[in-house]
Design a protein around this motif. Structure first.
Motif, PDB file in Angstrom:
ATOM      1  N   GLY A 155       0.814  -1.212   0.000  1.00 14.89           N
ATOM      2  CA  GLY A 155       0.000   0.000   0.000  1.00 14.89           C
ATOM      3  C   GLY A 155       0.847   1.261   0.000  1.00 14.89           C
ATOM      4  N   GLU A 156       0.169   2.384  -0.094  1.00 10.83           N
ATOM      5  CA  GLU A 156       0.836   3.687  -0.062  1.00 10.83           C
ATOM      6  C   GLU A 156       1.375   3.964   1.344  1.00 10.83           C
ATOM      7  N   GLU A 157       2.594   4.437   1.414  1.00 15.45           N
ATOM      8  CA  GLU A 157       3.187   4.802   2.688  1.00 15.45           C
ATOM      9  C   GLU A 157       2.372   5.935   3.311  1.00 15.45           C
ATOM     10  N   TRP A 158       2.086   5.806   4.605  1.00 11.06           N
ATOM     11  CA  TRP A 158       1.389   6.878   5.320  1.00 11.06           C
ATOM     12  C   TRP A 158       2.017   6.984   6.705  1.00 11.06           C
ATOM     13  N   GLY A 159       2.419   8.198   7.023  1.00  8.03           N
ATOM     14  CA  GLY A 159       3.126   8.403   8.285  1.00  8.03           C
ATOM     15  C   GLY A 159       4.350   7.511   8.331  1.00  8.03           C
ATOM     16  N   PRO A 160       4.577   6.837   9.453  1.00 10.94           N
ATOM     17  CA  PRO A 160       5.758   5.982   9.572  1.00 10.94           C
ATOM     18  C   PRO A 160       5.548   4.556   9.046  1.00 10.94           C
ATOM     19  N   PHE A 161       4.424   4.289   8.372  1.00 13.41           N
ATOM     20  CA  PHE A 161       4.063   2.918   8.013  1.00 13.41           C
ATOM     21  C   PHE A 161       3.974   2.672   6.515  1.00 13.41           C
ATOM     22  N   ILE A 162       4.265   1.420   6.151  1.00 13.94           N
ATOM     23  CA  ILE A 162       3.997   0.915   4.802  1.00 13.94           C
ATOM     24  C   ILE A 162       3.102  -0.310   4.993  1.00 13.94           C
ATOM     25  N   PRO A 163       1.845  -0.227   4.543  1.00 13.03           N
ATOM     26  CA  PRO A 163       0.896  -1.315   4.793  1.00 13.03           C
ATOM     27  C   PRO A 163       0.903  -2.398   3.713  1.00 13.03           C
ATOM     28  N   VAL A 164       0.634  -3.618   4.172  1.00 11.07           N
ATOM     29  CA  VAL A 164       0.350  -4.753   3.292  1.00 11.07           C
ATOM     30  C   VAL A 164      -0.936  -5.363   3.841  1.00 11.07           C
ATOM     31  N   ALA A 165      -1.999  -5.323   3.051  1.00 11.54           N
ATOM     32  CA  ALA A 165      -3.305  -5.810   3.501  1.00 11.54           C
ATOM     33  C   ALA A 165      -3.537  -7.237   3.035  1.00 11.54           C
ATOM     34  N   THR A 166      -4.102  -8.053   3.919  1.00  8.16           N
ATOM     35  CA  THR A 166      -4.484  -9.420   3.571  1.00  8.16           C
ATOM     36  C   THR A 166      -5.934  -9.417   3.075  1.00  8.16           C
ATOM     37  N   SER A 167      -6.347 -10.528   2.494  1.00  7.67           N
ATOM     38  CA  SER A 167      -7.686 -10.581   1.909  1.00  7.67           C
ATOM     39  C   SER A 167      -8.808 -10.521   2.949  1.00  7.67           C
ATOM     40  N   ASN A 168      -8.507 -10.818   4.210  1.00  4.94           N
ATOM     41  CA  ASN A 168      -9.546 -10.727   5.238  1.00  4.94           C
ATOM     42  C   ASN A 168      -9.534  -9.375   5.948  1.00  4.94           C
ATOM     43  N   GLY A 169      -8.822  -8.395   5.378  1.00  2.26           N
ATOM     44  CA  GLY A 169      -8.869  -7.035   5.884  1.00  2.26           C
ATOM     45  C   GLY A 169      -7.851  -6.685   6.948  1.00  2.26           C
ATOM     46  N   VAL A 170      -7.055  -7.636   7.402  1.00  3.76           N
ATOM     47  CA  VAL A 170      -6.019  -7.330   8.385  1.00  3.76           C
ATOM     48  C   VAL A 170      -4.832  -6.720   7.652  1.00  3.76           C
ATOM     49  N   THR A 171      -4.340  -5.621   8.178  1.00  3.65           N
ATOM     50  CA  THR A 171      -3.205  -4.935   7.572  1.00  3.65           C
ATOM     51  C   THR A 171      -1.970  -5.108   8.445  1.00  3.65           C
ATOM     52  N   LEU A 172      -0.865  -5.435   7.808  1.00  6.03           N
ATOM     53  CA  LEU A 172       0.434  -5.450   8.475  1.00  6.03           C
ATOM     54  C   LEU A 172       1.085  -4.119   8.129  1.00  6.03           C
ATOM     55  N   ASP A 173       1.306  -3.294   9.136  1.00  7.73           N
ATOM     56  CA  ASP A 173       1.886  -1.975   8.940  1.00  7.73           C
ATOM     57  C   ASP A 173       3.369  -2.044   9.294  1.00  7.73           C
ATOM     58  N   PHE A 174       4.219  -2.020   8.270  1.00  4.70           N
ATOM     59  CA  PHE A 174       5.658  -2.124   8.472  1.00  4.70           C
ATOM     60  C   PHE A 174       6.217  -0.774   8.892  1.00  4.70           C
ATOM     61  N   ALA A 175       7.055  -0.782   9.934  1.00  5.42           N
ATOM     62  CA  ALA A 175       7.657   0.431  10.472  1.00  5.42           C
ATOM     63  C   ALA A 175       9.147   0.192  10.679  1.00  5.42           C
ATOM     64  N   THR A 176       9.960   1.174  10.301  1.00  5.06           N
ATOM     65  CA  THR A 176      11.402   1.074  10.496  1.00  5.06           C
ATOM     66  C   THR A 176      11.757   1.420  11.929  1.00  5.06           C
ATOM     67  N   VAL A 177      12.526   0.531  12.553  1.00  6.54           N
ATOM     68  CA  VAL A 177      13.065   0.761  13.898  1.00  6.54           C
ATOM     69  C   VAL A 177      14.515   0.275  13.886  1.00  6.54           C
ATOM     70  N   PRO A 178      15.320   0.709  14.841  1.00  4.15           N
ATOM     71  CA  PRO A 178      16.713   0.243  14.880  1.00  4.15           C
ATOM     72  C   PRO A 178      16.792  -1.281  14.985  1.00  4.15           C
TER      73      PRO A 178
END
Length: 135
Positions: A31-54
């Motif tokens: 998905g489109e990056e928004w704020g500190p996250f890059i989302p990947v949505a599953t077919s059942n609507g749950v989104t994994l929001d990837f965030a960079t951390v050390p």
């Protein structure tokens, strides 16, 4: 309204790399990056929001994805084509193998951030043991 998991945050040393890796393996869209996250949505609507951390602050997590047999074949093919190490078990003791738990197939692999990923074709506990004593 019933309780549903809506999203979870996945820590990574490089959110873009991890989001694109998982989306590529599973055949999903980044998905489109928004704020500190890059989302990947599953077919059942749950989104994994990837965030960079050390990198030193990341605690390994486990994410399991239920897929159809056809989706498993496609994802497993992408894992093998990319040369990603895979295992039949969550402890990574059975390299180069898949499992057949619960009457289906499953495989474990690590994402670039070190998280344990799993794809399965049958939910845990869905297989009826034909040798179980009937009451």
């Amino acid at each position: 309204m019933p309780v549903e998991l809506n999203h979870t945050i996945v820590h990574s040393p490089d959110k873009r790399e991890s989001a694109e890796f998982l989306a590529g393996i599973l055949g999903l869209e980044v998905g489109e990056e928004w704020g500190p996250f890059i989302p990947v949505a599953t077919s059942n609507g749950v989104t994994l929001d990837f965030a960079t951390v050390p990198a030193g602050s990341i605690v390994m997590q486990h994410y399991a994805f239920l897929v159809s047999d056809e989706e498993f074949d496609a994802a497993f093919g992408r894992i093998r084509e990319a040369g990603v190490a895979y295992y039949a078990d969550p402890n990574l003791k059975q390299p180069g193998e898949i499992n057949h738990h619960h009457g289906g197939r499953g495989v474990y692999f690590l994402d670039p951030g070190g998280h344990g990923m799993e794809i399965i074709t049958r939910p845990y506990g869905s297989h009826v043991d034909p040798f179980a004593a009937s009451s």
